[in-house]
Design a protein around this motif. Structure first.
Motif, short mmCIF file in Angstrom:
data_model
loop_
_atom_site.label_atom_id
_atom_site.label_comp_id
_atom_site.label_asym_id
_atom_site.label_seq_id
_atom_site.Cartn_x
_atom_site.Cartn_y
_atom_site.Cartn_z
N ALA A 59 7.81 29.75 -10.92
CA ALA A 59 8.86 30.34 -10.09
C ALA A 59 8.89 31.85 -10.28
O ALA A 59 9.12 32.61 -9.33
N ALA A 65 16.56 30.94 -6.46
CA ALA A 65 16.88 31.96 -7.46
C ALA A 65 16.98 33.34 -6.82
O ALA A 65 17.83 34.15 -7.22
N SER A 66 16.15 33.62 -5.83
CA SER A 66 16.22 34.90 -5.12
C SER A 66 17.57 35.03 -4.42
O SER A 66 18.24 36.07 -4.50
N ARG A 89 20.26 35.46 -7.15
CA ARG A 89 20.22 36.79 -7.78
C ARG A 89 20.94 37.83 -6.93
O ARG A 89 21.64 38.70 -7.46
N GLU A 90 20.77 37.73 -5.62
CA GLU A 90 21.45 38.65 -4.70
C GLU A 90 22.97 38.55 -4.82
O GLU A 90 23.69 39.47 -4.46
N ALA A 146 16.14 35.26 -12.42
CA ALA A 146 17.40 34.58 -12.09
C ALA A 146 17.30 33.07 -12.27
O ALA A 146 18.23 32.34 -11.96
N ARG A 175 8.42 26.58 -6.14
CA ARG A 175 8.60 27.42 -4.95
C ARG A 175 10.04 27.32 -4.43
O ARG A 175 10.65 28.34 -4.09
N THR A 215 22.94 33.31 -11.91
CA THR A 215 21.73 32.83 -12.56
C THR A 215 21.67 31.32 -12.39
O THR A 215 22.68 30.63 -12.55
N SER A 261 11.02 34.01 -11.66
CA SER A 261 12.23 34.75 -11.33
C SER A 261 13.13 34.92 -12.56
O SER A 261 13.42 33.95 -13.24
N ALA A 284 12.32 29.12 -6.82
CA ALA A 284 12.14 30.57 -6.72
C ALA A 284 12.92 31.12 -5.53
O ALA A 284 13.57 32.17 -5.63
N THR A 285 12.88 30.41 -4.42
CA THR A 285 13.64 30.82 -3.24
C THR A 285 15.14 30.78 -3.53
O THR A 285 15.88 31.72 -3.22
#
Length: 173
Positions: A74, A33-34, A37-38, A78, A27, A42, A76, A30-31
């Motif tokens: 995750a 990576a978000s 990604r923006e 990214a 988790r 990577t 993602s 994943a946060t």
């Protein structure tokens, strides 16, 4: 900083609920990576070395199965795997098997050598890692990204480059 890939770790756990720690790591990653990604970045989850049984902690993400579990949870694009081939050399089946298991998920590669028992971060060619076999397995997966020598000492870096020139010249740009 202009880095297209940032290496991350999944964390560690004590003796408690490992599955819950893996889920929390996924988790958190994943946060992250978000957010990455923006920004066109990577993240690459480094496989860690397994610690001796008497160690107080355990790293998360040591084996290919653990890395793949975290990546899957995750979810993602990214978040990829950073294949630390020195760490993989410490696992049953070694670096070649590790690379084969992570095929299609590797976003970065780190290289050091060791004796297959303890992660000493030796120059390439001074330990038991079969660098040529590991890099050939990597090439067979279609990986075309960077391969970084993870050593601080400039002499060890130079010796490692010479070893790469001798056993795997196609990986030198």
């Amino acid at each position: 900083m202009g880095c297209p890939v940032v290496i991350v770790h999944a964390g560690y756990w004590f003796g408690d609920d490992k599955d819950a720690r893996v889920e929390q790591a996924a988790r958190t990653l994943a946060t992250a990576a978000s957010y990455a990604r923006e920004r066109g970045i990577t993240l690459a989850l480094e496989n860690m070395n397994e610690l001796p049984a008497e160690a107080e902690i355990r790293y998360l993400g040591c084996t290919a199965a653990e890395v793949l579990t975290i990546l899957g949870l995750a979810g993602s694009p990214a978040l990829t795997a950073c294949a630390d081939l020195g760490h993989a050399n410490l696992l049953p089946g070694g670096a070649v098997r590790f690379v084969e298991q992570l095929a299609g998920h590797i976003g970065h590669v780190q290289l050091t050598d060791n004796d297959g028992v303890i992660d000493h971060h030796l120059p390439l060619g001074e330990g038991s890692l079969d660098v040529a076999a590991a890099l050939n397995a990597l090439a067979a997966t279609g990986y075309e990204g960077q391969v970084a020598i993870e050593l601080d000492d400039p002499r060890a870096q130079a010796a490692s480059l010479e070893h790469l020139r001798a056993v795997a010249p196609r990986f030198l740009a």
